[in-house]
Design an enzyme around this catalytic site. Structure first.
Site, PDB file in Angstrom:
ATOM      1  N   THR A 174       0.667  -1.154   0.102  1.00 14.10           N
ATOM      2  CA  THR A 174       0.010  -0.050  -0.080  1.00 14.10           C
ATOM      3  C   THR A 174       0.943   1.232  -0.073  1.00 14.10           C
ATOM      4  OG1 THR A 174      -1.829  -0.959   1.099  1.00 14.10           O
ATOM      5  CG2 THR A 174      -1.472   1.335   1.656  1.00 14.10           C
ATOM      6  N   ARG A 202     -14.750  -7.352   0.330  1.00  7.11           N
ATOM      7  CA  ARG A 202     -13.807  -7.046   1.240  1.00  7.11           C
ATOM      8  C   ARG A 202     -13.123  -5.703   1.010  1.00  7.11           C
ATOM      9  NH1 ARG A 202      -7.986  -5.310   2.392  1.00  7.11           N
ATOM     10  NH2 ARG A 202      -7.450  -6.338   4.476  1.00  7.11           N
ATOM     11  N   GLY A 204     -10.372  -3.134   3.146  1.00  8.40           N
ATOM     12  CA  GLY A 204      -9.497  -2.960   4.111  1.00  8.40           C
ATOM     13  C   GLY A 204      -9.479  -1.612   4.942  1.00  8.40           C
ATOM     14  N   ASP A 205      -8.436  -1.390   5.540  1.00 10.37           N
ATOM     15  CA  ASP A 205      -8.433  -0.117   6.489  1.00 10.37           C
ATOM     16  C   ASP A 205      -8.091   1.018   5.779  1.00 10.37           C
ATOM     17  OD1 ASP A 205      -5.816  -1.427   6.083  1.00 10.37           O
ATOM     18  OD2 ASP A 205      -4.842  -0.066   7.330  1.00 10.37           O
ATOM     19  N   THR A 225      -0.168   0.851   6.890  1.00 12.11           N
ATOM     20  CA  THR A 225      -0.108  -0.241   5.855  1.00 12.11           C
ATOM     21  C   THR A 225      -0.013  -1.378   6.427  1.00 12.11           C
ATOM     22  OG1 THR A 225       1.286  -1.335   4.143  1.00 12.11           O
ATOM     23  CG2 THR A 225       2.452  -0.034   5.382  1.00 12.11           C
ATOM     24  N   GLY A 226      -0.670  -2.319   6.194  1.00 13.15           N
ATOM     25  CA  GLY A 226      -0.584  -3.828   6.958  1.00 13.15           C
ATOM     26  C   GLY A 226      -1.627  -4.620   6.870  1.00 13.15           C
ATOM     27  N   GLY A 228      -5.165  -5.108   7.309  1.00 10.85           N
ATOM     28  CA  GLY A 228      -6.097  -4.138   7.428  1.00 10.85           C
ATOM     29  C   GLY A 228      -7.205  -4.598   8.389  1.00 10.85           C
TER      30      GLY A 228
HETATM   31  N1  ASP Z   1      -3.691  -2.462   4.706  1.00  9.72           N
HETATM   32  C1  ASP Z   1      -4.007  -2.749   3.319  1.00  9.72           C
HETATM   33  C2  ASP Z   1      -5.426  -3.553   3.407  1.00  9.72           C
HETATM   34  O1  ASP Z   1      -5.399  -4.155   4.305  1.00  9.72           O
HETATM   35  C3  ASP Z   1      -3.220  -3.684   2.812  1.00  9.72           C
HETATM   36  C4  ASP Z   1      -1.779  -3.060   2.611  1.00  9.72           C
HETATM   37  O2  ASP Z   1      -1.325  -2.436   3.461  1.00  9.72           O
HETATM   38  O3  ASP Z   1      -1.194  -3.455   1.530  1.00  9.72           O
HETATM   39  O4  ASP Z   1      -6.228  -3.726   2.359  1.00  9.72           O
END
Ligand code: ASP
Length: 307
Positions: A174, A202, A204-205, A225-226, A228
């Site tokens: 991300t 789905r 994410g965050d 990023t992580g 989510g």
């Molecule tokens: N945080 C993002 C998600 O969960 C994924 C990512 O950080 O690459 O959609």
């Protein structure tokens, strides 16, 4: 401390990023992209432009670069489609715009900006967000434009192994930016393809205001990023800012403490943060994180692996 006049911090994702996992040329390509993104944001900040414009400009560069999981190069859904999420927030007014599961917008961060500027709603998703995109004048592309051979291979691997998205992605990828401008305002923007093999709509965050993206002139700006699902449950962006505003801690300490909470819950990833005074920091609990920062009084710092 001398207060920097402007500060810009960017990230291109966190994860199992170690020297042995880099393909030939990949590290150079990532560094070059991070430099280009800093160039785009810094040019705006240097001439006294708004943090909001700078974070949008920096994120657009990374969205267009196939080395990151956002825009071109996005992780693919179970059906092999790029479904993109993005958000932007202005710390000055706490105005925000966010989009989820958009499929034809070349730069989702600019669509999030269009949602914000339109002012009627904060968060649009799916077919409706695509329709708003077409009518808002932002550049449209075919979904194929986003899809790279590496991302197709990730999806094939996930299906063959019946694996979890977090196994095949290895890194989150991300992209995001936070900035403090010469006027003392902060802003944040984040953009992603989400995780490989995502299903059932789905989200994410990243586009969830308060989770992956948050900005408040009273506390600072955050882009995450992580994994989510954990970042949503911890409400990472708002939690960091709330600890600064209500708990009186500095933003770097707040970021570390909240990332420790995420880890305790079982989540992994990282954040970049900037305070209203221009103090920049990052915190991650993964082996590496693509990250970079620069300010009006300090030289560029680019990082890829753990410190
Ligand atoms: N945080 C993002 C998600 O969960 C994924 C990512 O950080 O690459 O959609």
């Amino acid at each position: 401390m001398t207060e920097p006049q402007w500060t810009l911090v960017i990230h291109g994702g966190a994860g199992k990023i170690t020297p042995d996992k880099m393909k030939p040329g990949q590290e150079d390509a990532i560094r070059a992209a991070l430099h280009r993104a800093l160039d785009a944001g810094a040019a705006i900040l240097e001439r006294g432009g708004a943090a909001l414009d700078a974070v949008e400009a920096a994120v657009r560069v990374l969205e267009d670069d196939p080395n990151f999981n956002a825009g071109r190069g996005a992780a693919l859904s179970y059906d092999g489609v790029a479904e993109l999420d993005a958000a932007i927030m202005d710390g000055r007014t706490r105005d925000a715009g966010a989009v989820a599961r958009v499929t034809t917008t070349r730069n989702p961060v600019s669509l999030a900006r269009a949602v914000m500027d339109n002012g009627r709603h904060v968060f649009l998703a799916g077919i409706g967000a695509d329709a708003f995109s077409q009518s808002s004048g932002v550049e449209q592309v075919d979904n194929d434009w986003f899809i790279t051979p590496e991302r197709r291979a990730n999806l094939i691997e996930l299906k063959a192994d019946n694996a979890d998205a977090y196994d095949v992605d290895m890194k989150y990828g991300t992209v995001g930016a936070v900035a403090r401008d010469r006027h003392g305002h902060v802003a944040a923007a984040t953009s992603t393809g989400g995780v490989t093999g995502k299903r059932w709509g789905r989200i994410g965050d990243t586009p969830v205001i308060g989770a992956g993206t948050y900005a408040d002139d009273r506390a600072g700006a955050v882009s995450a990023t992580g994994s989510g699902e954990f970042f949503i449950r911890e409400n990472v962006g708002h939690e960091i800012c709330a600890r600064v505003r209500l708990g009186g801690v500095d933003i770097a300490s707040a970021a570390r403490a909240v990332m420790a909470d995420v880890k305790d819950m079982g989540g992994s990833g990282g954040v970049i943060v900037v305070s209203p005074q221009g103090d920049a920091s990052w915190s991650f609990n993964t082996p590496g994180m693509y990250r970079a920062r620069v300010s009006s009084i300090s030289a560029r710092v680019i990082g890829i692996f753990g410190e």
